[in-house]
Design an enzyme around this catalytic site. Structure first.
Site, PDB file in Angstrom:
ATOM      1  N   HIS A  63      26.917 126.965  -2.385  1.00  0.00           N
ATOM      2  CA  HIS A  63      26.566 126.881  -3.806  1.00  0.00           C
ATOM      3  C   HIS A  63      25.272 126.077  -3.931  1.00  0.00           C
ATOM      4  O   HIS A  63      24.767 125.529  -2.941  1.00  0.00           O
ATOM      5  CB  HIS A  63      27.698 126.245  -4.615  1.00  0.00           C
ATOM      6  CG  HIS A  63      27.951 124.810  -4.303  1.00  0.00           C
ATOM      7  ND1 HIS A  63      28.467 124.385  -3.091  1.00  0.00           N
ATOM      8  CD2 HIS A  63      27.777 123.671  -5.036  1.00  0.00           C
ATOM      9  CE1 HIS A  63      28.596 123.064  -3.093  1.00  0.00           C
ATOM     10  NE2 HIS A  63      28.175 122.609  -4.263  1.00  0.00           N
ATOM     11  N   HIS A  65      24.308 123.215  -5.605  1.00  0.00           N
ATOM     12  CA  HIS A  65      24.128 121.795  -5.878  1.00  0.00           C
ATOM     13  C   HIS A  65      23.224 121.218  -4.785  1.00  0.00           C
ATOM     14  O   HIS A  65      23.278 121.643  -3.621  1.00  0.00           O
ATOM     15  CB  HIS A  65      25.470 121.069  -5.916  1.00  0.00           C
ATOM     16  CG  HIS A  65      26.170 121.219  -7.235  1.00  0.00           C
ATOM     17  ND1 HIS A  65      27.546 121.164  -7.361  1.00  0.00           N
ATOM     18  CD2 HIS A  65      25.686 121.417  -8.500  1.00  0.00           C
ATOM     19  CE1 HIS A  65      27.874 121.317  -8.643  1.00  0.00           C
ATOM     20  NE2 HIS A  65      26.766 121.480  -9.347  1.00  0.00           N
ATOM     21  N   ASP A  67      22.883 118.631  -2.840  1.00  0.00           N
ATOM     22  CA  ASP A  67      23.291 118.100  -1.537  1.00  0.00           C
ATOM     23  C   ASP A  67      23.687 119.193  -0.562  1.00  0.00           C
ATOM     24  O   ASP A  67      23.953 118.917   0.609  1.00  0.00           O
ATOM     25  CB  ASP A  67      24.424 117.076  -1.695  1.00  0.00           C
ATOM     26  CG  ASP A  67      25.606 117.595  -2.490  1.00  0.00           C
ATOM     27  OD1 ASP A  67      25.398 118.350  -3.450  1.00  0.00           O
ATOM     28  OD2 ASP A  67      26.756 117.224  -2.152  1.00  0.00           O
ATOM     29  N   HIS A  68      23.701 120.445  -1.034  1.00  0.00           N
ATOM     30  CA  HIS A  68      24.052 121.571  -0.167  1.00  0.00           C
ATOM     31  C   HIS A  68      22.878 122.525   0.071  1.00  0.00           C
ATOM     32  O   HIS A  68      23.043 123.499   0.800  1.00  0.00           O
ATOM     33  CB  HIS A  68      25.217 122.349  -0.778  1.00  0.00           C
ATOM     34  CG  HIS A  68      26.477 121.549  -0.865  1.00  0.00           C
ATOM     35  ND1 HIS A  68      27.484 121.622   0.072  1.00  0.00           N
ATOM     36  CD2 HIS A  68      26.880 120.618  -1.775  1.00  0.00           C
ATOM     37  CE1 HIS A  68      28.456 120.788  -0.264  1.00  0.00           C
ATOM     38  NE2 HIS A  68      28.107 120.166  -1.378  1.00  0.00           N
ATOM     39  N   HIS A 266      31.917 115.507   3.934  1.00  0.00           N
ATOM     40  CA  HIS A 266      31.485 115.451   2.534  1.00  0.00           C
ATOM     41  C   HIS A 266      32.140 114.270   1.829  1.00  0.00           C
ATOM     42  O   HIS A 266      32.844 114.408   0.836  1.00  0.00           O
ATOM     43  CB  HIS A 266      31.825 116.774   1.829  1.00  0.00           C
ATOM     44  CG  HIS A 266      31.112 116.962   0.515  1.00  0.00           C
ATOM     45  ND1 HIS A 266      31.619 116.506  -0.680  1.00  0.00           N
ATOM     46  CD2 HIS A 266      29.940 117.569   0.206  1.00  0.00           C
ATOM     47  CE1 HIS A 266      30.808 116.825  -1.662  1.00  0.00           C
ATOM     48  NE2 HIS A 266      29.769 117.474  -1.151  1.00  0.00           N
TER      49      HIS A 266
END
EC number: 3.1.26.11
Length: 304
Positions: A63, A65, A67-68, A266
């Protein structure tokens, strides 16, 4: 070195810490490399881990966001700088296509890599090859998200005692494996008589989500499950509010789904002691629990 291993490039969640970079995970699988969720700083972490841009065949984003995915520009630029010649396949939720384009062209660079984009619109197989299949399964987060599952096809394990008993030896063994049967004396020996099913291996990658059917579908029978455990159970209300998992929930998924190796990652920066994640998951899951740390190399368990 294992031909099948997870190279951990980052294990933080929303905010990196002094010891945890943003997300990033490279799955090495018999010469193929799948890079999952490269967060900010992934290119540098790849250098620390000894991972080359040429090691990446598939770029898989769950996805959009930050941090990804904020490491995508650096990874793609590195591929171009290193003149990666093989095609690289990028998989991501179709609803975030505009974000991927912004990341891919975040700055001026010599765009020399063949990057084939495969936006995901629904659950199903997204890649297929000799390794088996990679499937995407929808999860439940605050924005559209997918998890990934690699499935190796079942094979067969030869039984030396049966081969000897039925007189199959030398080149006939290879021929039997290729053709399914061989003549021996006055009869034909079938492959099923001298072998047994060898279950293919399964790998599952589950990031930001609350508990949902997709989590269990991805994890079913996995030899290795890499799963977010952002919160501890004491903050289960926060996990539900932000649609994340706790370590206890990750352990429950592993126990219910027959997982062999559970890799927790995570982690919220609010928890200074990572041992608490292991303890919480182990209360409900009796198998192998790994609390991932940056630059870990975790082998996929040997075949069953």
């Amino acid at each position: 070195m294992s031909n099948r291993e997870l190279v951990v490039l980052g294990t933080a969640s929303q905010a990196p810490t002094r010891t945890r970079n943003h997300n990033g995970y490279l799955l090495r699988w018999d010469g193929m490399g799948l890079l999952f969720d490269p967060g900010e700083g992934t290119q540098r972490q790849m250098t620390f881990a000894g991972v080359s841009a040429n090691d990446v065949d598939h770029l898989c984003i769950t996805h959009f966001h930050g941090d990804h995915c904020l490491g995508v520009p650096g990874v793609i630029h590195r591929m171009s700088t290193d003149r990666v010649r093989a095609a690289v396949h990028a998989h991501y939720p179709a609803s975030g296509a505009k974000f991927f384009q912004h990341l891919r062209y975040a700055s001026a660079y010599d765009d020399s890599v063949q990057l084939d984009e495969h936006p995901i619109t629904r659950d199903g197989t997204i890649a297929r090859g000799r390794f088996g299949t990679v499937r995407a399964v929808r999860l439940e987060h605050r924005i559209e998200a997918f998890g990934y599952r690699l499935e190796e096809p079942d094979g067969r394990r030869m039984l030396p005692e049966e081969l000897s008993r039925l007189g199959v030896r030398g080149p006939d063994i290879g021929r039997l494996q290729r053709e399914g049967s061989v003549p021996v004396g006055d009869r034909r020996v079938e492959l099923s008589e001298v072998s047994e099913v060898r279950a293919g291996q399964r790998f599952a990658f589950v990031m930001d989500t609350r508990l949902c059917d997709g989590v269990f579908e991805l994890a079913a029978g996995a030899d290795m499950l890499v799963i977010e455990s952002t919160f501890l159970q004491q903050d289960a209300d926060l996990a539900e509010r932000y649609r994340h998992l706790t370590a206890a929930q990750a352990g429950r998924v592993a126990a219910d789904c027959g997982v062999r190796c559970l890799v927790l990652t995570h982690f919220s920066q609010r928890y200074p002691d990572p041992r608490r994640f292991r303890e919480e998951a182990a209360e409900v899951f009796g198998g192998q629990v790994v609390v991932a740390a940056d630059l870990d190399r975790i082998p996929v368990p040997p075949r069953r």
